[in-house]
Design a protein around this motif. Structure first.
Motif, PDB file in Angstrom:
ATOM      1  N   CYS A  18       1.366  -0.886   0.404  1.00  0.00           N
ATOM      2  CA  CYS A  18      -0.292  -0.205   0.276  1.00  0.00           C
ATOM      3  C   CYS A  18       1.000   1.028  -0.134  1.00  0.00           C
ATOM      4  N   ARG A  19       0.210   2.317  -0.837  1.00  0.00           N
ATOM      5  CA  ARG A  19       1.472   3.485  -0.241  1.00  0.00           C
ATOM      6  C   ARG A  19      -0.109   4.339  -0.047  1.00  0.00           C
ATOM      7  N   PRO A  20      -0.378   4.753   1.039  1.00  0.00           N
ATOM      8  CA  PRO A  20      -1.385   5.494   2.262  1.00  0.00           C
ATOM      9  C   PRO A  20      -0.078   6.820   1.936  1.00  0.00           C
ATOM     10  N   GLY A  21      -1.668   7.567   1.751  1.00  0.00           N
ATOM     11  CA  GLY A  21      -1.364   9.319   1.846  1.00  0.00           C
ATOM     12  C   GLY A  21      -1.639  10.111   3.089  1.00  0.00           C
ATOM     13  N   THR A  22      -2.208   9.208   4.483  1.00  0.00           N
ATOM     14  CA  THR A  22      -2.560   9.398   5.378  1.00  0.00           C
ATOM     15  C   THR A  22      -2.081   8.188   6.420  1.00  0.00           C
ATOM     16  N   ALA A  23      -1.912   8.801   7.861  1.00  0.00           N
ATOM     17  CA  ALA A  23      -2.160   7.102   8.504  1.00  0.00           C
ATOM     18  C   ALA A  23      -3.925   6.924   8.346  1.00  0.00           C
ATOM     19  N   ALA A  24      -4.991   6.793   8.489  1.00  0.00           N
ATOM     20  CA  ALA A  24      -6.609   6.707   7.589  1.00  0.00           C
ATOM     21  C   ALA A  24      -6.319   5.114   7.225  1.00  0.00           C
ATOM     22  N   ASP A  25      -5.339   6.255   5.859  1.00  0.00           N
ATOM     23  CA  ASP A  25      -5.722   5.076   4.508  1.00  0.00           C
ATOM     24  C   ASP A  25      -4.560   3.522   5.218  1.00  0.00           C
ATOM     25  N   ALA A  58       2.154   7.832   9.978  1.00  0.00           N
ATOM     26  CA  ALA A  58       2.440   9.626   9.993  1.00  0.00           C
ATOM     27  C   ALA A  58       3.753   9.990  11.097  1.00  0.00           C
ATOM     28  N   ASN A  59       4.537   9.033  11.325  1.00  0.00           N
ATOM     29  CA  ASN A  59       5.466   9.355  11.530  1.00  0.00           C
ATOM     30  C   ASN A  59       6.770   9.376  10.175  1.00  0.00           C
ATOM     31  N   ALA A  60       5.925   8.634   9.087  1.00  0.00           N
ATOM     32  CA  ALA A  60       7.609   9.411   8.453  1.00  0.00           C
ATOM     33  C   ALA A  60       6.038  10.551   7.454  1.00  0.00           C
ATOM     34  N   LEU A  61       5.003  10.844   7.476  1.00  0.00           N
ATOM     35  CA  LEU A  61       4.450  11.213   6.521  1.00  0.00           C
ATOM     36  C   LEU A  61       5.132  12.462   7.133  1.00  0.00           C
ATOM     37  N   ARG A  62       5.374  13.036   8.558  1.00  0.00           N
ATOM     38  CA  ARG A  62       5.958  14.004   8.752  1.00  0.00           C
ATOM     39  C   ARG A  62       6.852  14.118   8.921  1.00  0.00           C
ATOM     40  N   ALA A  64       9.366  12.616   7.425  1.00  0.00           N
ATOM     41  CA  ALA A  64      10.168  12.314   5.679  1.00  0.00           C
ATOM     42  C   ALA A  64       9.643  12.808   4.508  1.00  0.00           C
ATOM     43  N   GLY A  65       8.445  12.845   5.260  1.00  0.00           N
ATOM     44  CA  GLY A  65       7.427  13.717   3.591  1.00  0.00           C
ATOM     45  C   GLY A  65       6.718  13.154   2.564  1.00  0.00           C
ATOM     46  N   ALA A  66       6.732  11.091   2.952  1.00  0.00           N
ATOM     47  CA  ALA A  66       6.242   9.990   2.394  1.00  0.00           C
ATOM     48  C   ALA A  66       6.139   8.783   2.589  1.00  0.00           C
ATOM     49  N   VAL A  67       5.437   8.578   2.344  1.00  0.00           N
ATOM     50  CA  VAL A  67       5.670   7.149   2.481  1.00  0.00           C
ATOM     51  C   VAL A  67       5.601   5.995   1.041  1.00  0.00           C
ATOM     52  N   THR A  68       7.003   5.236   0.547  1.00  0.00           N
ATOM     53  CA  THR A  68       6.744   4.628  -0.455  1.00  0.00           C
ATOM     54  C   THR A  68       6.495   3.722  -0.340  1.00  0.00           C
TER      55      THR A  68
END
Length: 135
Positions: A18-25, A58-62, A64-68
């Motif tokens: 999965c390549r989530p755009g949010t923690a909820a995803d 959430a930590n990766a998004l905050r 690192a800017g993204a989750v690949t």
């Protein structure tokens, strides 16, 4: 709700990605993964997995800017959560802010939930964080 980008690599040991755009995803993806497991996970384990996935993403998004990629695998003893991001920087422990303004609670929570955590560099840059949760 955000649309999830998923790849089901059934030919390679059923490793969903999965390549989530949010923690909820990420939580939605993990809930779907858990629903397909047999035998069923105990409710506290499901809650811990959803919290672990949510915090890691959430930590990766905050930071690192993204989750690949978000990978989930399970065997009879454990669940492995893999979160890939574009930053080579490792998570840093920091003093939690009790006022709630700057956080600092996520990484200690991840460390308390996971039985084991490994962080490795990715060949194309960034890192993958692997967290093992007892099943």
């Amino acid at each position: 709700m955000h649309e999830l980008a998923t790849d089901d690599h059934t030919a390679r040991s059923a490793l969903p990605v999965c390549r989530p755009g949010t923690a909820a995803d990420a939580r939605d993806f993990a809930a779907g993964f858990v629903a397909a497991l047999s035998p069923e996970l105990p409710a506290p384990t499901v809650q811990n997995l959803l919290l672990l996935v949510s915090e890691l993403v959430a930590n990766a998004l905050r930071h690192a800017g993204a989750v690949t990629a978000l990978h989930l695998t399970a065997d009879l003893d454990s669940i492995l959560v893999g979160v890939e991001d574009p930053s080579p920087a490792h998570p840093q422990e920091r003093r939690p802010d009790l006022t709630g303004r700057t956080g600092g609670f996520g990484w200690p929570m991840v460390r308390s939930l996971a039985r084991d955590i490994t962080i490795r560099p990715r060949p194309c840059g960034g890192k993958i964080l692997l967290a093992t949760l007892a099943r």
